[in-house]
Design a protein around this motif. Structure first.
Motif, PDB file in Angstrom:
ATOM      1  N   SER A 271      40.610 -23.795 -14.639  1.00 24.96           N
ATOM      2  CA  SER A 271      40.929 -22.716 -15.592  1.00 24.96           C
ATOM      3  C   SER A 271      39.726 -21.634 -15.928  1.00 24.96           C
ATOM      4  N   LEU A 272      38.263 -22.522 -15.678  1.00 21.26           N
ATOM      5  CA  LEU A 272      37.666 -21.206 -16.010  1.00 21.26           C
ATOM      6  C   LEU A 272      36.772 -20.570 -14.971  1.00 21.26           C
ATOM      7  N   ALA A 273      37.165 -21.440 -13.784  1.00 18.43           N
ATOM      8  CA  ALA A 273      36.828 -20.098 -12.100  1.00 18.43           C
ATOM      9  C   ALA A 273      37.578 -19.570 -12.148  1.00 18.43           C
ATOM     10  N   TRP A 274      38.896 -19.979 -12.538  1.00 16.94           N
ATOM     11  CA  TRP A 274      39.727 -18.770 -12.879  1.00 16.94           C
ATOM     12  C   TRP A 274      39.493 -17.294 -13.419  1.00 16.94           C
ATOM     13  N   CYS A 275      38.752 -17.674 -14.628  1.00 14.89           N
ATOM     14  CA  CYS A 275      38.460 -16.187 -15.089  1.00 14.89           C
ATOM     15  C   CYS A 275      37.168 -15.827 -14.321  1.00 14.89           C
ATOM     16  N   LEU A 276      36.631 -16.810 -14.174  1.00 12.78           N
ATOM     17  CA  LEU A 276      34.851 -16.856 -13.386  1.00 12.78           C
ATOM     18  C   LEU A 276      35.002 -15.427 -11.840  1.00 12.78           C
ATOM     19  N   LYS A 277      36.392 -15.656 -11.221  1.00 11.76           N
ATOM     20  CA  LYS A 277      36.711 -14.981 -10.305  1.00 11.76           C
ATOM     21  C   LYS A 277      36.868 -13.596 -10.772  1.00 11.76           C
TER      22      LYS A 277
END
Length: 331
Positions: A271-277
């Motif tokens: 979920s955090l990596a999805w935002c960072l993308k």
């Protein structure tokens, strides 16, 4: 750690940052705050987020005392505050020129700094003309009390008006917006703000990337006793989870879990990596009440490469809430 420009400004903030909402002054005391801040700082985090409305200023006091005790060099970190909810009196609320000034001075005292790097209008104020607020923020910039000012949860029309006023009156325009952004809340960041990125170079410091913990998967089997949803004053979070919409979101989390499992990552990291993308996200604000939680969240930086186009499409298929537009992030 990766560093990203805050919109079109020259300021570079860490892609992951540390916020104090719910935690500092509620679940985190001074000793815990020092540990969390030092760990984040040593990991490359350079932005610490706060607000006058967090625990009636107690959050800012704890953060200020912690930063002071750690002796962090002032030119190595970015600290923020927000103005809107300063108290119960009429002059302690909203975005009037008086309250903007008073709130800034109070934040400086509590945070023990000479200036704020970022100062946000915590919500739009329908009772105050936007021009009054823009002018008040400009005056704080001219006085050296703040460096950049921005907004939180303003709509595109309000942001456009603020920029137009600033341009017409030769005032300092807003640099950044702090919207909620996560897999369940996408419309503003991916849709509504698209022309604002292109025209004004809006930076974003997003909050609630884990949807108040729902996207971690910890609520799939009920509400843990030590979760924020059981904290006094946050009953509305529990009500949200127990609503029909909340139950539907939990079902989406269950469907996301196999994707995370196949990648060998946790739902939290996914979920955090999805935002960072999202390239329009300047920084993702983390909230942590425990050191282990913060250390784990910081590891999300290491797995962003695993979220290739195919994985992102699978996630979109599960979420089924992609805002209308030519591309996912409006590039």
């Amino acid at each position: 750690m990766e560093y990203r420009r805050l919109g079109r400004s020259g300021l570079k903030v860490s892609a992951l940052s540390l916020g104090s909402w719910v935690t500092f002054g509620k679940q985190v005391d001074l000793n815990d705050a020092k540990t969390l801040l030092k760990t984040a700082y040593d990991s490359g985090v350079n932005f610490f987020d706060n607000a006058e409305g967090y625990e009636a200023g107690e959050s800012e006091k704890i953060m200020g005392d912690a930063i002071d005790a750690l002796g962090l060099p002032r030119d190595t970190f970015v600290v923020s505050s927000k103005v809107f909810w300063g108290g119960e009196k009429p002059t302690q609320l909203g975005l009037s020129a008086k309250h903007v000034r008073d709130a800034c001075d109070a934040a400086l005292r509590r945070l023990k700094v000479d200036y704020l790097d970022l100062f946000f209008c915590h919500r739009p104020d329908v009772d105050t003309p936007i021009e009054e607020t823009v002018r008040a923020m400009h005056q704080l910039v001219m006085q050296g009390k703040i460096v950049y000012w921005g907004t939180s949860e303003w709509n595109a029309q309000q942001l456009t008006e603020a920029h137009a006023i600033a341009r017409q009156e030769h005032l300092t325009p807003p640099t950044m917006e702090q919207p909620q952004y996560n897999m369940f809340n996408r419309d503003k960041v991916e849709g509504e703000y698209r022309p604002i990125y292109e025209q004004y170079g809006l930076g974003t410091t997003i909050w609630s990337p884990l949807a108040s913990g729902i996207l971690t998967g910890k609520y799939l089997d009920g509400i843990p006793d030590d979760s924020r949803m059981n904290l006094p004053g946050y009953e509305w979070l529990k009500d949200t989870l127990l609503s029909d919409e909340g139950k539907a979101r939990l079902e989406k989390v269950r469907q996301l879990k196999p994707i995370a499992d196949e990648l060998g990552v946790s739902l939290t990291h996914l979920s955090l990596a999805w935002c960072l993308k999202n390239p329009n996200v300047s920084t993702v604000i983390l909230g942590a009440s425990r050191l282990s939680q913060l250390e784990d969240n910081l590891k999300a930086m290491d797995i962003t490469d695993k979220l290739d186009d195919a994985v992102m499409e699978r996630i979109d298929a599960v979420l089924d809430n992609k805002p209308a537009g030519p591309e996912r992030f409006g590039q």
